[in-house]
Write an enzyme that holds these catalytic residues in place. Sequence first.
Site, PDB file in Angstrom:
ATOM      1  N   HIS A   1       2.598   3.312  -8.900  1.00 54.03           N
ATOM      2  CA  HIS A   1       2.482   2.168  -9.653  1.00 54.03           C
ATOM      3  C   HIS A   1       3.565   1.380  -9.879  1.00 54.03           C
ATOM      4  O   HIS A   1       3.867   0.180  -9.538  1.00 54.03           O
ATOM      5  CB  HIS A   1       1.083   1.714 -10.141  1.00 54.03           C
ATOM      6  CG  HIS A   1       0.206   1.859  -9.461  1.00 54.03           C
ATOM      7  ND1 HIS A   1      -0.335   1.626  -8.226  1.00 54.03           N
ATOM      8  CD2 HIS A   1      -0.873   2.946  -9.660  1.00 54.03           C
ATOM      9  CE1 HIS A   1      -1.456   1.998  -7.814  1.00 54.03           C
ATOM     10  NE2 HIS A   1      -2.319   2.998  -8.493  1.00 54.03           N
TER      11      HIS A   1
ATOM     12  N   ARG B   1      -4.773  -1.985   8.784  1.00 59.22           N
ATOM     13  CA  ARG B   1      -6.533  -2.658   8.604  1.00 59.22           C
ATOM     14  C   ARG B   1      -5.937  -3.327   7.561  1.00 59.22           C
ATOM     15  O   ARG B   1      -5.080  -4.295   6.913  1.00 59.22           O
ATOM     16  CB  ARG B   1      -7.252  -1.718   7.694  1.00 59.22           C
ATOM     17  CG  ARG B   1      -6.744  -0.930   7.159  1.00 59.22           C
ATOM     18  CD  ARG B   1      -8.545  -0.505   6.439  1.00 59.22           C
ATOM     19  NE  ARG B   1      -7.733   0.666   5.596  1.00 59.22           N
ATOM     20  CZ  ARG B   1      -7.255   1.701   5.171  1.00 59.22           C
ATOM     21  NH1 ARG B   1      -7.129   2.297   6.859  1.00 59.22           N
ATOM     22  NH2 ARG B   1      -6.944   2.617   4.224  1.00 59.22           N
TER      23      ARG B   1
ATOM     24  N   ASP C   1       1.073  -1.079   0.237  1.00 64.76           N
ATOM     25  CA  ASP C   1      -0.301  -0.258   0.675  1.00 64.76           C
ATOM     26  C   ASP C   1       0.797   1.021  -0.273  1.00 64.76           C
ATOM     27  O   ASP C   1       2.456   1.606   0.341  1.00 64.76           O
ATOM     28  CB  ASP C   1      -0.732  -0.352   1.401  1.00 64.76           C
ATOM     29  CG  ASP C   1      -1.985   1.204   1.176  1.00 64.76           C
ATOM     30  OD1 ASP C   1      -2.396   1.281  -0.040  1.00 64.76           O
ATOM     31  OD2 ASP C   1      -2.945   1.219   2.155  1.00 64.76           O
TER      32      ASP C   1
ATOM     33  N   TRP D   1     -11.780  -3.016  -7.963  1.00 60.22           N
ATOM     34  CA  TRP D   1     -11.872  -2.466  -9.133  1.00 60.22           C
ATOM     35  C   TRP D   1     -13.291  -0.669  -9.145  1.00 60.22           C
ATOM     36  O   TRP D   1     -13.727  -0.470 -10.371  1.00 60.22           O
ATOM     37  CB  TRP D   1     -13.376  -3.675  -9.924  1.00 60.22           C
ATOM     38  CG  TRP D   1     -12.694  -4.623 -10.159  1.00 60.22           C
ATOM     39  CD1 TRP D   1     -12.810  -6.123  -9.282  1.00 60.22           C
ATOM     40  CD2 TRP D   1     -12.838  -4.957 -10.882  1.00 60.22           C
ATOM     41  NE1 TRP D   1     -11.944  -6.908  -9.988  1.00 60.22           N
ATOM     42  CE2 TRP D   1     -11.555  -6.132 -10.677  1.00 60.22           C
ATOM     43  CE3 TRP D   1     -12.166  -4.121 -12.411  1.00 60.22           C
ATOM     44  CZ2 TRP D   1     -11.724  -7.163 -12.557  1.00 60.22           C
ATOM     45  CZ3 TRP D   1     -11.506  -4.795 -13.297  1.00 60.22           C
ATOM     46  CH2 TRP D   1     -11.342  -6.463 -13.431  1.00 60.22           C
TER      47      TRP D   1
ATOM     48  N   SER E   1      -7.454  -5.842  -5.262  1.00 62.69           N
ATOM     49  CA  SER E   1      -8.225  -6.619  -4.227  1.00 62.69           C
ATOM     50  C   SER E   1     -10.004  -6.455  -4.999  1.00 62.69           C
ATOM     51  O   SER E   1      -9.600  -5.358  -6.202  1.00 62.69           O
ATOM     52  CB  SER E   1      -8.335  -5.978  -2.716  1.00 62.69           C
ATOM     53  OG  SER E   1      -9.469  -4.043  -3.491  1.00 62.69           O
TER      54      SER E   1
ATOM     55  N   SER F   1      -7.883  -4.741   4.784  1.00 64.79           N
ATOM     56  CA  SER F   1      -8.770  -4.743   3.187  1.00 64.79           C
ATOM     57  C   SER F   1      -8.873  -5.559   2.969  1.00 64.79           C
ATOM     58  O   SER F   1      -8.544  -5.922   1.816  1.00 64.79           O
ATOM     59  CB  SER F   1      -7.792  -3.753   2.847  1.00 64.79           C
ATOM     60  OG  SER F   1      -7.305  -2.627   3.673  1.00 64.79           O
TER      61      SER F   1
ATOM     62  N   GLU G   1       1.067 -13.024  12.965  1.00 68.78           N
ATOM     63  CA  GLU G   1       2.339 -12.148  13.291  1.00 68.78           C
ATOM     64  C   GLU G   1       2.030 -10.983  12.342  1.00 68.78           C
ATOM     65  O   GLU G   1       2.117 -10.878  11.082  1.00 68.78           O
ATOM     66  CB  GLU G   1       3.158 -11.895  13.861  1.00 68.78           C
ATOM     67  CG  GLU G   1       3.675 -12.940  14.499  1.00 68.78           C
ATOM     68  CD  GLU G   1       3.359 -12.612  15.803  1.00 68.78           C
ATOM     69  OE1 GLU G   1       3.211 -11.526  16.154  1.00 68.78           O
ATOM     70  OE2 GLU G   1       3.320 -13.112  16.920  1.00 68.78           O
TER      71      GLU G   1
ATOM     72  N   LEU H   1      10.930 -20.932  -4.513  1.00 68.04           N
ATOM     73  CA  LEU H   1      10.017 -19.473  -4.047  1.00 68.04           C
ATOM     74  C   LEU H   1       8.484 -20.300  -4.658  1.00 68.04           C
ATOM     75  O   LEU H   1       8.948 -19.796  -5.584  1.00 68.04           O
ATOM     76  CB  LEU H   1      10.226 -18.315  -3.418  1.00 68.04           C
ATOM     77  CG  LEU H   1       9.647 -17.652  -3.071  1.00 68.04           C
ATOM     78  CD1 LEU H   1       8.739 -17.338  -1.925  1.00 68.04           C
ATOM     79  CD2 LEU H   1      10.746 -15.989  -3.799  1.00 68.04           C
TER      80      LEU H   1
HETATM   81  C1  IPE Z   1      -5.393  -2.711  -0.297  1.00 71.42           C
HETATM   82  O1  IPE Z   1      -5.438  -1.663  -0.763  1.00 71.42           O
HETATM   83  C2  IPE Z   1      -5.486  -4.003  -1.394  1.00 71.42           C
HETATM   84  C3  IPE Z   1      -4.257  -4.303  -2.328  1.00 71.42           C
HETATM   85  C4  IPE Z   1      -2.691  -3.439  -1.811  1.00 71.42           C
HETATM   86  C5  IPE Z   1      -4.220  -4.415  -3.937  1.00 71.42           C
HETATM   87  P1  IPE Z   1      -6.458  -0.669  -0.445  1.00 71.42           P
HETATM   88  O2  IPE Z   1      -5.860   0.924  -0.955  1.00 71.42           O
HETATM   89  O3  IPE Z   1      -7.283  -0.624  -1.832  1.00 71.42           O
HETATM   90  O4  IPE Z   1      -6.902  -0.909   0.692  1.00 71.42           O
HETATM   91  P2  IPE Z   1      -7.460   0.227   1.837  1.00 71.42           P
HETATM   92  O5  IPE Z   1      -9.242   1.342   0.623  1.00 71.42           O
HETATM   93  O6  IPE Z   1      -6.889   1.825   1.815  1.00 71.42           O
HETATM   94  O7  IPE Z   1      -8.515   0.159   2.389  1.00 71.42           O
HETATM   95  C1  IPE Z   2      -1.034   0.442  -3.498  1.00 70.62           C
HETATM   96  O1  IPE Z   2      -1.137   1.325  -3.417  1.00 70.62           O
HETATM   97  C2  IPE Z   2      -1.539  -0.698  -5.152  1.00 70.62           C
HETATM   98  C3  IPE Z   2      -2.967  -1.150  -4.899  1.00 70.62           C
HETATM   99  C4  IPE Z   2      -4.184  -0.754  -4.114  1.00 70.62           C
HETATM  100  C5  IPE Z   2      -3.267  -1.374  -6.278  1.00 70.62           C
HETATM  101  P1  IPE Z   2      -3.111   2.387  -3.486  1.00 70.62           P
HETATM  102  O2  IPE Z   2      -3.295   2.977  -4.716  1.00 70.62           O
HETATM  103  O3  IPE Z   2      -4.056   1.609  -2.648  1.00 70.62           O
HETATM  104  O4  IPE Z   2      -2.053   3.929  -2.900  1.00 70.62           O
HETATM  105  P2  IPE Z   2      -2.361   5.315  -1.351  1.00 70.62           P
HETATM  106  O5  IPE Z   2      -3.283   4.018  -0.517  1.00 70.62           O
HETATM  107  O6  IPE Z   2      -3.721   5.646  -2.529  1.00 70.62           O
HETATM  108  O7  IPE Z   2      -1.312   5.955  -1.222  1.00 70.62           O
HETATM  109 MG    MG Z   3      -4.487   2.397  -0.690  1.00 74.27          MG
END
Ligand code: IPE
Ligand code: IPE
Ligand code: MG
Length: 236
Positions: free
Chosen positions: A33, A190, A16, A65, A61, A192, A203, A127
Amino acid sequence: MNESKRIPAHVAIIMDGNGRWAEKHGKPRYEGHIEGVKSVKACIKAAARNGVRYLTLYAFSGENWGRPAEEVDALMGLFCQCVTEQTPELIEERVRVRLIGRRDRFSEQVNAHLERIERETAGGDRLTLILAFDYSSREEIARAARVLAERAAAGEIRPEDISEKAVSDSLYTAGIPDPDFIIRTSGECRLSNFLLWQASYAEMYFPQVLWPDFGQEEFDKALEEYAGRERRYGRL
Ligand code: IPE
Ligand code: IPE
Ligand code: MG
């Protein structure tokens, strides 16, 4: 430490903070990304080097979408591109790729990439890299319940055969040991909708660092953190 250091057999990462990394650097989210892919490569290397046997990465996730179509398209494109570019190296490094998540909402092109990487890396024995892509844990659990109900209705199993093992064996992660260590970058604390069933005794570690800044050094630091944890499983 070192040889005596406890290494988790299964590390799972919620990657994240790509968007915040991009914002911090005055770039569009997409650049975050792209930068995050470098961390993916670094963590695969670090996991293999440290003797981790299973590495799960939450890449997309079911809820993602709901992001703007251009971001979803960009993520799909990036995923396909990475998978294609990385396959030879993964084969060379004896990394086997397994996908967890739904497979019915991708374009044919994305599905073809997913099938190809699973097929071409099937011989990897060092792995197992598990990519959670269109994954949501509640959907996975509901699907397992449906599968078991159908088997019971067909007379293949009895309701009393539905044990914890039977549920585990009906999840996308069937055959994969539960994660020992779950890392979520970017300081969010969290899950998610990630591995809710499987995480029961994992852990957890929530470093502040944004995913694109999480490299081999951060991975090693996380393993040090794990090595210092005491796992009790409810016992004394
Ligand atoms: C969780 O991150 C999903 C992935 C890392 C693929 P999100 O950025 O989508 O989660 P929330 O919305 O902050 O909970
Ligand atoms: C995680 O980074 C990547 C995916 C959920 C695919 P985010 O795109 O959620 O980045 P933030 O949380 O907005 O910084
Ligand atoms: Mg995020």
